[in-house]
Enzyme design. Structure first.
Site, PDB file in Angstrom:
ATOM      1  N   LEU A 557       0.828  -1.204   0.000  1.00  0.00           N
ATOM      2  CA  LEU A 557       0.000   0.000   0.000  1.00  0.00           C
ATOM      3  C   LEU A 557       0.859   1.249   0.000  1.00  0.00           C
ATOM      4  O   LEU A 557       0.467   2.278  -0.540  1.00  0.00           O
ATOM      5  CB  LEU A 557      -0.929   0.007   1.219  1.00  0.00           C
ATOM      6  CG  LEU A 557      -2.000  -1.090   1.261  1.00  0.00           C
ATOM      7  CD1 LEU A 557      -2.785  -0.999   2.553  1.00  0.00           C
ATOM      8  CD2 LEU A 557      -2.918  -0.971   0.064  1.00  0.00           C
ATOM      9  N   GLY A 558       2.024   1.187   0.609  1.00  0.00           N
ATOM     10  CA  GLY A 558       2.882   2.364   0.655  1.00  0.00           C
ATOM     11  C   GLY A 558       4.099   2.099   1.499  1.00  0.00           C
ATOM     12  O   GLY A 558       4.268   1.045   2.099  1.00  0.00           O
ATOM     13  N   GLY A 560       7.296   4.387   3.942  1.00  0.00           N
ATOM     14  CA  GLY A 560       7.750   5.643   4.506  1.00  0.00           C
ATOM     15  C   GLY A 560       9.199   5.555   4.917  1.00  0.00           C
ATOM     16  O   GLY A 560       9.934   4.666   4.505  1.00  0.00           O
ATOM     17  N   GLN A 561       9.619   6.515   5.742  1.00  0.00           N
ATOM     18  CA  GLN A 561      11.021   6.581   6.125  1.00  0.00           C
ATOM     19  C   GLN A 561      11.433   5.398   6.990  1.00  0.00           C
ATOM     20  O   GLN A 561      12.546   4.907   6.909  1.00  0.00           O
ATOM     21  CB  GLN A 561      11.277   7.893   6.875  1.00  0.00           C
ATOM     22  CG  GLN A 561      12.731   8.083   7.264  1.00  0.00           C
ATOM     23  CD  GLN A 561      12.942   9.382   8.012  1.00  0.00           C
ATOM     24  OE1 GLN A 561      12.002  10.108   8.283  1.00  0.00           O
ATOM     25  NE2 GLN A 561      14.178   9.671   8.353  1.00  0.00           N
ATOM     26  N   PHE A 562      10.501   4.904   7.845  1.00  0.00           N
ATOM     27  CA  PHE A 562      10.881   3.878   8.801  1.00  0.00           C
ATOM     28  C   PHE A 562      10.138   2.558   8.599  1.00  0.00           C
ATOM     29  O   PHE A 562      10.343   1.637   9.372  1.00  0.00           O
ATOM     30  CB  PHE A 562      10.636   4.373  10.233  1.00  0.00           C
ATOM     31  CG  PHE A 562      11.499   5.526  10.612  1.00  0.00           C
ATOM     32  CD1 PHE A 562      12.872   5.394  10.659  1.00  0.00           C
ATOM     33  CD2 PHE A 562      10.946   6.765  10.878  1.00  0.00           C
ATOM     34  CE1 PHE A 562      13.676   6.463  10.983  1.00  0.00           C
ATOM     35  CE2 PHE A 562      11.746   7.847  11.210  1.00  0.00           C
ATOM     36  CZ  PHE A 562      13.113   7.689  11.262  1.00  0.00           C
ATOM     37  N   GLY A 563       9.292   2.444   7.595  1.00  0.00           N
ATOM     38  CA  GLY A 563       8.592   1.191   7.441  1.00  0.00           C
ATOM     39  C   GLY A 563       7.712   1.167   6.213  1.00  0.00           C
ATOM     40  O   GLY A 563       7.764   2.059   5.370  1.00  0.00           O
ATOM     41  N   VAL A 565       3.646  -0.314   4.548  1.00  0.00           N
ATOM     42  CA  VAL A 565       2.284  -0.768   4.810  1.00  0.00           C
ATOM     43  C   VAL A 565       1.901  -1.742   3.703  1.00  0.00           C
ATOM     44  O   VAL A 565       2.037  -1.418   2.514  1.00  0.00           O
ATOM     45  CB  VAL A 565       1.283   0.403   4.846  1.00  0.00           C
ATOM     46  CG1 VAL A 565      -0.125  -0.126   5.086  1.00  0.00           C
ATOM     47  CG2 VAL A 565       1.654   1.389   5.930  1.00  0.00           C
ATOM     48  N   LYS A 594       1.261  -2.838   8.995  1.00  0.00           N
ATOM     49  CA  LYS A 594       2.315  -1.826   9.033  1.00  0.00           C
ATOM     50  C   LYS A 594       3.548  -2.440   9.678  1.00  0.00           C
ATOM     51  O   LYS A 594       3.485  -2.973  10.785  1.00  0.00           O
ATOM     52  CB  LYS A 594       1.867  -0.605   9.818  1.00  0.00           C
ATOM     53  CG  LYS A 594       2.946   0.458   9.940  1.00  0.00           C
ATOM     54  CD  LYS A 594       2.458   1.659  10.737  1.00  0.00           C
ATOM     55  CE  LYS A 594       3.575   2.655  10.950  1.00  0.00           C
ATOM     56  NZ  LYS A 594       3.158   3.812  11.766  1.00  0.00           N
ATOM     57  N   ASP A 698      -3.709  15.045   9.522  1.00  0.00           N
ATOM     58  CA  ASP A 698      -3.721  14.790   8.084  1.00  0.00           C
ATOM     59  C   ASP A 698      -5.090  14.240   7.646  1.00  0.00           C
ATOM     60  O   ASP A 698      -5.178  13.248   6.939  1.00  0.00           O
ATOM     61  CB  ASP A 698      -2.610  13.814   7.710  1.00  0.00           C
ATOM     62  CG  ASP A 698      -2.368  13.745   6.203  1.00  0.00           C
ATOM     63  OD1 ASP A 698      -2.865  14.637   5.486  1.00  0.00           O
ATOM     64  OD2 ASP A 698      -1.720  12.793   5.752  1.00  0.00           O
TER      65      ASP A 698
END
Length: 842
Positions: A557-558, A560-563, A565, A594, A698
């Site tokens: 799904l996506g 980020g900087q640390f992990g 999903v 996640k 957000d």
């Protein structure tokens, strides 16, 4: 300089996008004795005058008159003294204040790491000729793609007929701290995937190539890491599989690939990092085991180092695997990588050793020796003992000063923390006493204060509130500082907002800073106070460990900087939780998993666990629920609900508004009442979060998921998805801010409160009623959106509002405008918004 050296030693992988420093032809770090040439037209055009932007002598290096058959024999040679990673070259002709007009229209480059074996540089398509200058004075810069790893570099002018050419040059790059001078092993192989040919050979290898690779460097040391999908590449116009070197298990009877790595000298090796593909759905996995042997003199040591990476059955993402080498002393390493599936693919291999601490390219060069090293001479690295002692003394002095500064800073921080703890303890004691005596009074006060409660952030220290408003034109330049606490937070959902500027700020932020009036000055101050947090009935953080082998990966799904999903299917979740999720009780359900990367730092791990604790408290029909965790081993995982219809943004964009005149059957339709019901559910979930003093930060349709019967649940996966990268304003490649949804005080002052969430809801409501057909403020650039927030602050009726959607009644549009009021205290709270939307549905 010293700090940069230590940072380089901590991150040995070279980034070609950053490694673009001038190496010293123009700056003088490269000495005259390190510049030589095959010939010279005169003493005043000798090799030492071939420096970019210098006009000493006759203004450039000019070889002797070049006959056509000798055109490729003339060269200007530069000795960098140590092996460097060169990414860029610059050339210039001989201008000599208008007297000269000689330049090289085309040239080639040869390079060497040992001074004896020379390699001709070729681009990714095999071309050797580089287009040079068109006049005698302009500097022409050319990227070397692929970059070269060399100590010696030769510029060789190319001409089609007899003519005089002159050159001034510069090299750009950085020192090659790995010390690797060659790797050997089997060449990559070819795969056929879904009828597509995938070439996994080392196409830029500069050694001998055949079935095996010998005495060269190439794809595994070019600083480019492959993508998750190995058929794709970050390089334009190349073939599938370009970034990877890969082998099939069927070609190796022993079940492993053996590679040998040669280094410039004996080094003390601490680790090796191997970037591996792990697309196991296509039969590609990281290696099962690595066994490494070491050679320091002439013989290989009998005792190898063995390493088995942790098995990851969830994520198919490519990743670096760190192999600990146990501080072995060696000048060569031979590793055997065992297959764990049909294919094994590497895109980068890097080593970390103790000699990588010192950037020797900064050592002053010697003067006073004979000019030039002629071709064929045995190059040696000579060091002036006196200069070395002075350099070491300076480095020691600088290190001592830095240590003293660090000790002072740490001492101050310790005292500050002690004072903060003491004040917090006093406040906690005072608040506890008040709670025990006046519980009913506090409950009433808490409801009235909820709209004023603000989350702590670094912003308020950088941009003081009130009169120190930042003009938008200056704000854009200051955003890198302003945005430190939102730096690529991506998928965090809940955490305490008390964070340092380098930590990732959550979207669900618990607001535990109480606004208090300063009786002396009348201004608003913010003190640490423990706000009473109502915990929902049921389990309180007592989540059980879910078996990892019952999770089946579906798609990413996506990240980020640390992990990352992932969308997964979970088998037996109903029996695990002993709850009915609807449908067949034995059927796997969709969940979002996640994960935290195994190499995440300690702060990231603590935040992840803290997020689990707080998420376990959230129980509301319109909030995504945390179902289970996997924390007994790495990678840490949290498992949350996922709705089968995806996010609200994509769901609405596939629909058309239902109307009596609508006759098109091409797209599904949705009614206004359904849209209003969805918005009401969002306010219901936000009303629950605000009752717990949580700030989302957000809120948008991309962060709302849609289930059966148009059920809406609030999540926060939006920032982690590449699909919505355009919704976030990226500051210098670091921080990402959803500025089109943010209130003016969040952008200009860094204040995130429940009132700023109300502002974001107004934009979310506008998205919902426009069926997400366009981005908010789509006619404005990101910079113009920031400028518009300044108009909200000045409040001179020049601010631009989002236009009323076509299907939106006047009372609902007025509700949006109320959400965007300049004064945060005049905005409605979520309880009021929920009541208003319910009334509009009737």
């Amino acid at each position: 300089m010293v700090l940069l050296m230590f940072f380089d030693s901590a991150h040995p992988q070279v980034n070609p996008g950053v490694c673009r420093y001038p190496l010293g032809m123009a700056g003088g770090q490269i000495q005259d004795e390190d510049i030589s040439a095959s010939s010279q037209w005169s003493e005043s055009t000798a090799a030492r005058y071939g420096r970019l932007d210098f006009d000493d002598g006759d203004g450039a290096w000019c070889p002797d008159v070049m006959a056509e058959h000798e055109a490729l024999k003339e060269f200007l040679q530069i000795d960098l003294r140590t092996v460097h990673f060169v990414t860029l070259v610059g050339t210039q002709g001989r201008h000599a204040d208008g007297v000269g007009n000689e330049f090289a229209q085309r040239y080639r480059i040869k390079y060497s790491r040992d001074g004896s074996r020379w390699v001709s540089w070729r681009d990714r398509k095999g071309r050797q000729i580089i287009e040079g200058n068109r006049n005698a004075y302009d500097v022409v810069l050319k990227d070397l793609e692929p970059p070269i790893i060399a100590r010696y570099v030769r510029f060789m002018p190319v001409t089609d007929h007899s003519m005089i050419v002159c050159m001034r040059v510069e090299l750009y790059g950085c020192e090659w701290l790995d010390g690797l001078v060659s790797y050997s092993g089997p060449n990559g192989q070819q795969m056929t995937l879904r009828g597509q040919r995938v070439d996994l050979n080392d196409s830029v290898y500069d050694g001998a190539m055949g079935y095996s690779l010998t005495e060269g460097l190439g794809q595994l040391t070019d600083g480019a890491w492959g993508l998750d999908d190995f058929t794709q590449s970050q390089v334009y116009g190349v073939w599938p599989g370009y970034d990877y070197v890969g082998w099939t298990n069927a070609s190796f009877t022993n079940g492993y690939v053996e590679m040998t790595f040669e280094f410039d000298r004996v080094r003390n090796f601490s680790s090796m990092k191997v970037h591996c593909n792990n697309m196991y759905t296509w039969g590609v996995r990281i290696f099962r085991q690595a066994i490494c042997y070491f050679r320091s003199e002439s013989d290989w040591e009998p005792d190898p180092v063995s390493f088995r990476p942790r098995v990851d059955r969830i994520s198919p993402s490519a990743r670096f695997v760190t192999v600990a080498l146990g501080n072995h002393m060696a000048s060569a390493i031979r590793c055997r990588f065992a297959f764990s599936d049909a294919w094994m693919m590497f895109s980068e291999i890097a080593f970390q050793s103790d000699t990588a601490v010192y950037n020797t390219s900064l050592v002053p060069r010697k003067r006073g020796h004979t000019t030039g090293i002629q071709p064929g001479d045995d190059p040696t690295h000579k060091v002036d003992d006196s200069n070395t002692r002075i350099l070491i003394g300076c480095l020691v002095a600088i290190i001592v000063i830095l240590l003293a500064i660090i000790i002072i800073i740490l001492w101050r921080q310790v005292w500050q923390k002690m004072l903060e703890k003491a004040s917090r303890r006093i406040l906690d004691d005072e608040l506890t006493a008040r709670l025990s005596a006046q519980r009913e009074a506090f409950s009433y006060r808490r409801s009235s204060l909820s709209s004023e409660v603000e989350s702590s952030s670094t912003y308020e220290r950088i941009f003081p509130l009130g009169s120190d408003y930042q003009e938008p034109s200056h704000l854009i330049r200051k955003l890198p500082e302003f945005a430190l606490s939102t730096e690529d937070t991506e998928m965090s959902t809940s955490s305490s907002p008390q964070k340092s500027s380098t930590d990732d700020a959550p979207h669900y932020a618990e607001a535990n800073i109480v606004s208090e009036k300063n009786t002396a000055g009348g201004s608003t101050s913010y003190s640490m106070a423990a706000v009473c947090l109502t915990v929902p009935p049921g389990r309180e953080g007592a989540l059980e460990e879910f078996p990892r082998d019952q999770l089946t990966f579906k798609e990413k799904l996506g990240e980020g900087q640390f992990g990352e999903v992932h969308l997964c299917e979970a088998e037996g979740m109903q029996h695990f939780l002993k709850e009915d999720f609807g449908g067949n009780g034995d059927k796997p359900i969709l969940v979002a998993v996640k994960t935290l990367r195994e190499d995440a730092n300690k702060n990231a791990r603590n935040d992840f666990l803290k997020e689990i604790r707080i998420m376990s408290r959230l129980r509301d029909p319109n909030i995504i629920r945390l179902l289970a965790v996997c924390v007994e081993s790495d990678p840490l995982c949290m498992i949350t609900e996922y709705m089968e219809n995806g996010d609200l943004n994509q769901y609405l964009s596939r629909h058309e508004l239902q109307s009596e005149s609508s006759t098109s059957n091409e797209a599904p339709t949705i009614s206004y009442s359904t849209l209003c019901s969805m918005a009401t559910q969002i306010t219901s979930g936000m009303k629950y979060l605000s009752s717990l003093n949580f700030v989302h930060r957000d809120l948008a349709t991309r962060n709302c998921l849609v289930g059966e019967n148009d059920t809406i649940k609030i999540a926060d996966f939006g920032m982690s998805r590449n699909l919505y990268r355009g919704d976030y304003y990226r500051v210098q490649g670091r921080a990402v801010l959803p500025i089109r949804w943010m209130s003016w005080e969040s952008i200009l002052l860094g204040k995130f409160t429940m009132a700023s969430d109300v502002w974001a809801f107004g934009v979310t409501l506008w998205e919902t009623l426009t069926l997400c057909k366009e981005q908010p403020y789509s006619n404005l650039s990101d910079e113009q959106v920031i400028e518009n927030t300044g108009e909200f602050f000045r409040d001179q009726n020049k601010q631009v509002y989002l236009a009323k959607p076509a299907c939106c009644p006047d009372p609902v549009y007025q509700l949006m405008l109320n959400c965007w009021r300049r004064n945060a205290k005049e905005r409605p709270n979520f309880t009021e918004i929920h009541s208003t939307l319910l009334a509009c549905q009737e």
